[in-house]
Design a protein around this motif. Structure first.
Motif, mmCIF file in Angstrom:
data_model
loop_
_atom_site.group_PDB
_atom_site.id
_atom_site.type_symbol
_atom_site.label_atom_id
_atom_site.label_comp_id
_atom_site.label_asym_id
_atom_site.label_seq_id
_atom_site.Cartn_x
_atom_site.Cartn_y
_atom_site.Cartn_z
ATOM 1 N N THR A 123 -19.891 -10.334 1.942
ATOM 2 C CA THR A 123 -20.147 -9.580 0.754
ATOM 3 C C THR A 123 -19.562 -8.216 1.328
ATOM 4 O OG1 THR A 123 -21.890 -8.431 -0.889
ATOM 5 C CG2 THR A 123 -22.625 -9.093 1.449
ATOM 6 N N PRO A 124 -18.784 -7.507 0.308
ATOM 7 C CA PRO A 124 -18.314 -6.168 0.814
ATOM 8 C C PRO A 124 -19.260 -5.042 -0.010
ATOM 9 C CG PRO A 124 -17.100 -7.026 -0.981
ATOM 10 C CD PRO A 124 -18.255 -8.125 -0.833
ATOM 11 N N PRO A 125 -20.166 -4.402 0.736
ATOM 12 C CA PRO A 125 -20.926 -3.387 -0.068
ATOM 13 C C PRO A 125 -20.220 -1.976 -0.507
ATOM 14 C CG PRO A 125 -21.340 -3.406 2.348
ATOM 15 C CD PRO A 125 -20.457 -4.423 2.077
ATOM 16 N N HIS A 126 -19.046 -1.897 0.371
ATOM 17 C CA HIS A 126 -18.384 -0.588 -0.152
ATOM 18 C C HIS A 126 -17.321 -0.610 -0.981
ATOM 19 C CE1 HIS A 126 -20.043 0.291 4.234
ATOM 20 N NE2 HIS A 126 -21.086 0.381 3.154
ATOM 21 N N ILE A 143 -19.055 -14.766 -6.301
ATOM 22 C CA ILE A 143 -20.227 -15.352 -6.961
ATOM 23 C C ILE A 143 -20.991 -14.148 -7.627
ATOM 24 C CG2 ILE A 143 -22.604 -16.292 -6.410
ATOM 25 C CD1 ILE A 143 -21.405 -17.632 -3.921
ATOM 26 N N THR A 144 -21.377 -14.104 -8.753
ATOM 27 C CA THR A 144 -21.777 -13.123 -9.555
ATOM 28 C C THR A 144 -23.472 -12.838 -9.236
ATOM 29 O OG1 THR A 144 -22.679 -14.487 -11.491
ATOM 30 C CG2 THR A 144 -20.419 -13.670 -11.570
ATOM 31 N N PRO A 165 -14.456 -8.337 -7.129
ATOM 32 C CA PRO A 165 -15.355 -7.185 -7.487
ATOM 33 C C PRO A 165 -16.202 -6.648 -6.308
ATOM 34 C CG PRO A 165 -15.509 -8.575 -9.179
ATOM 35 C CD PRO A 165 -15.003 -9.334 -8.145
ATOM 36 N N ILE A 166 -16.705 -5.313 -6.217
ATOM 37 C CA ILE A 166 -17.408 -4.965 -5.253
ATOM 38 C C ILE A 166 -18.639 -5.304 -5.174
ATOM 39 C CG2 ILE A 166 -18.136 -2.840 -6.655
ATOM 40 C CD1 ILE A 166 -17.950 -1.038 -4.257
ATOM 41 N N GLY A 192 -16.535 -2.405 5.624
ATOM 42 C CA GLY A 192 -17.888 -2.595 5.153
ATOM 43 C C GLY A 192 -18.082 -3.920 4.809
ATOM 44 N N VAL A 193 -18.174 -5.076 5.465
ATOM 45 C CA VAL A 193 -18.374 -6.354 5.376
ATOM 46 C C VAL A 193 -19.734 -7.049 5.955
ATOM 47 C CG1 VAL A 193 -17.194 -8.573 5.461
ATOM 48 C CG2 VAL A 193 -15.835 -6.584 4.994
#
Length: 235
Positions: A123-126, A143-144, A165-166, A192-193
């Motif tokens: 998941t990329p928070p940035h 995944i949404t 998407p971010i 940022g992963v």
């Protein structure tokens, strides 16, 4: 993004991007551009490391000491080593490897996939990521959030582009009969992963087994087994 085709001696004439920064990916005879809107206070801010001070970003090199090499990255010339459990390799071009990206809000990564290779769910928070397939066939998806609670997946072939998407968990898997290669452009200059399997089961100190047992609704022995595994990192 934009695809740019060049005939022999073709020229993309000089131009400016007053509202964005551009990344150029050259694959065979095509190029891809990725823009990100920013409000910069100067032309650039080539990164310089200062181990004594921590800031949200990196300090700028004196512009009078900046050279053309600060804006050049050669790390994508050769394939990454996919001899690991995941059979994939991510080669980043973030500000640590590419100082000229500092404050520009963009970065890139080369991802090599052996047969069956997987870039595990991160998941990329940035940043938002956009992926272009240069070789091979990839199954990709994201995944949404719980609000929609859905999965969007597609099979990508050479030349296809997909956006992640971010902040959303995503993945790429080589389902073809040959090695695969993809390039990702990201809307952040620094890495940022969070890799989900590593973050859940590889933490030191670990997450309480009671927490994981209840969260995943499995026997504690299963949690103990998963935490005891060697979770591979392909970065």
């Amino acid at each position: 993004m934009a695809r740019i085709d060049f005939a022999p001696d073709g020229l993309n004439p000089p131009h400016t991007h007053p509202r964005g920064t551009e990344i150029l990916v050259v694959v065979e005879a095509t190029a891809t551009a990725f823009a990100y809107d920013l409000s910069l206070l100067q032309d650039f801010c080539v990164a310089i490391n200062d181990p004594k001070v921590f800031v949200n970003g990196k300090f700028c090199k004196n512009p009078k000491q900046v050279k053309a090499d600060d804006f050049l990255f050669k790390g994508f010339r050769y394939p990454g080593n996919t001899a690991n459990r995941l059979r994939s390799k991510v080669m980043p071009a973030f500000v640590d490897q590419f100082p000229g990206l500092n404050t520009l809000g963009i970065s890139m990564a080369r991802i090599d996939f052996a047969l069956g290779g997987l870039n595990p769910p991160p998941t990329p928070p940035h940043e938002t990521a956009i992926l272009v397939v240069a070789e091979g066939t990839l199954l990709v998806g994201f995944i949404t959030s719980n609000q929609i609670n859905n999965t969007f997946t597609k099979i990508l072939c050479k030349g296809d582009v997909f956006v992640f998407p971010i902040g959303l968990i995503h993945f790429q898997l080589n389902i073809g009969k040959t090695p695969a290669l993809a390039f990702a452009a990201l809307s952040c200059h620094n890495k940022g992963v969070i890799t989900i399997p590593n973050a859940v089961f590889r933490l030191k100190p670990p997450i309480s087994a009671d927490v994981l047992n209840k969260a995943f609704q499995v026997d504690k022995k299963v949690v103990d087994y998963l935490q005891a595994q060697f979770w591979c990192d392909n970065n």
